[in-house]
Write an enzyme that holds these catalytic residues in place. Structure first.
Site, PDB file in Angstrom:
ATOM      1  N   GLY A  46       0.837  -1.181   0.000  1.00 48.32           N
ATOM      2  CA  GLY A  46       0.000   0.000   0.000  1.00 48.32           C
ATOM      3  C   GLY A  46       0.878   1.239   0.000  1.00 48.32           C
ATOM      4  N   GLN A  51       2.884   9.848   1.671  1.00 47.02           N
ATOM      5  CA  GLN A  51       4.178   9.182   1.706  1.00 47.02           C
ATOM      6  C   GLN A  51       5.084   9.599   0.552  1.00 47.02           C
ATOM      7  OE1 GLN A  51       2.270   5.129   2.461  1.00 47.02           O
ATOM      8  NE2 GLN A  51       4.270   4.967   3.462  1.00 47.02           N
ATOM      9  N   CYS A  99       6.216  -0.301   7.402  1.00 50.14           N
ATOM     10  CA  CYS A  99       5.761   0.900   6.703  1.00 50.14           C
ATOM     11  C   CYS A  99       6.901   1.413   5.840  1.00 50.14           C
ATOM     12  CB  CYS A  99       5.343   1.953   7.728  1.00 50.14           C
ATOM     13  SG  CYS A  99       4.800   3.511   6.992  1.00 50.14           S
ATOM     14  N   LEU A 100       6.579   1.797   4.617  1.00 52.79           N
ATOM     15  CA  LEU A 100       7.603   2.328   3.725  1.00 52.79           C
ATOM     16  C   LEU A 100       8.184   3.645   4.231  1.00 52.79           C
ATOM     17  CD1 LEU A 100       5.930   1.508   0.294  1.00 52.79           C
ATOM     18  CD2 LEU A 100       7.717   0.221   1.499  1.00 52.79           C
ATOM     19  N   HIS A 141      -4.027   0.758   7.790  1.00 55.57           N
ATOM     20  CA  HIS A 141      -2.696   1.347   7.764  1.00 55.57           C
ATOM     21  C   HIS A 141      -2.658   2.535   6.800  1.00 55.57           C
ATOM     22  CE1 HIS A 141       1.818   0.978   7.999  1.00 55.57           C
ATOM     23  NE2 HIS A 141       1.672   1.692   6.883  1.00 55.57           N
ATOM     24  N   GLU A 142      -3.146   2.328   5.592  1.00 59.14           N
ATOM     25  CA  GLU A 142      -3.116   3.410   4.593  1.00 59.14           C
ATOM     26  C   GLU A 142      -4.055   4.550   4.979  1.00 59.14           C
ATOM     27  OE1 GLU A 142      -0.637   3.420   2.681  1.00 59.14           O
ATOM     28  OE2 GLU A 142      -0.161   1.327   3.091  1.00 59.14           O
ATOM     29  N   HIS A 145      -2.471   6.951   7.348  1.00 59.06           N
ATOM     30  CA  HIS A 145      -1.573   7.931   6.709  1.00 59.06           C
ATOM     31  C   HIS A 145      -2.332   9.198   6.308  1.00 59.06           C
ATOM     32  CE1 HIS A 145       2.328   6.054   6.460  1.00 59.06           C
ATOM     33  NE2 HIS A 145       1.797   4.927   5.987  1.00 59.06           N
TER      34      HIS A 145
END
Length: 188
Positions: A46, A51, A99-100, A141-142, A145
């Protein structure tokens, strides 16, 4: 399409609520194409627009289940409903996520096992997704953000302290840090 740099914790765009998308125009479509390219290069399951430095309420997702069935899409201006969390401590084997924007780290985090997300696609058509398990985790999670919340903000106890130490050691937690998927070796 282009791979975009991914912002690392501490960048202000990651810690502020994203703005709703007004019109889905060619610029938004190009952003989404670049987000898919970046997510795939990372690789990730995702990616939210903040991000990659864009404070808009958009995220992409891509996941294959154990049978290899693909699940991929984009949601513009999502809304999230979730089943209440089960009490207890998260299982490190089953409930760890990464997480990226916190590259290379994974921590257990309790999430709802079932969610519904609504929004639109790039053509303005309504989207309604009802999922459970790992797919529900991705959606939560997304969505976090888009509200300026990183999953590490939800950690407590020893995991929160460990993450603070990692951030200090790596010099994270300040504006302007990013990494480039396919270019930067994060294990070096």
């Amino acid at each position: 399409m282009a791979v975009l740099p991914i912002r690392i914790m501490g960048d202000p765009v990651l810690h502020a609520p994203a703005s709703p998308v007004g019109e889905v125009d060619d610029e938004v479509r190009q952003l989404v194409a670049d987000m898919f390219e970046t997510m795939d290069a990372a690789p990730g399951v995702g990616l939210a627009a903040p991000q990659v430095g864009v404070g808009l309420r958009i995220y992409t997702y891509s996941y294959e289940d154990d049978e290899g069935a693909p699940w991929r899409g984009v949601i513009v201006n999502p809304e999230l409903w979730m089943r209440p969390l089960e009490p207890g401590e998260p299982d490190p084997e089953e409930e760890s996520e990464g997480c990226l924007s916190v590259p290379g780290e994974r921590f257990p985090l309790r999430r709802s096992d079932s969610v519904m997300v609504t929004g639109t696609d790039l053509d303005g058509a309504p989207v309604r997704i009802e999922v459970d398990g790992w797919r529900a985790r991705i959606m939560q999670h997304e969505f976090d953000h888009l509200d300026g919340v990183l999953y590490i903000d939800r950690l407590s106890g020893a995991d929160a302290k460990t993450m603070q130490k990692v951030a200090r050691k790596r010099g994270w937690g300040r504006p302007g840090l990013s990494w480039m998927p396919g270019v930067d070796d994060l294990d070096a």
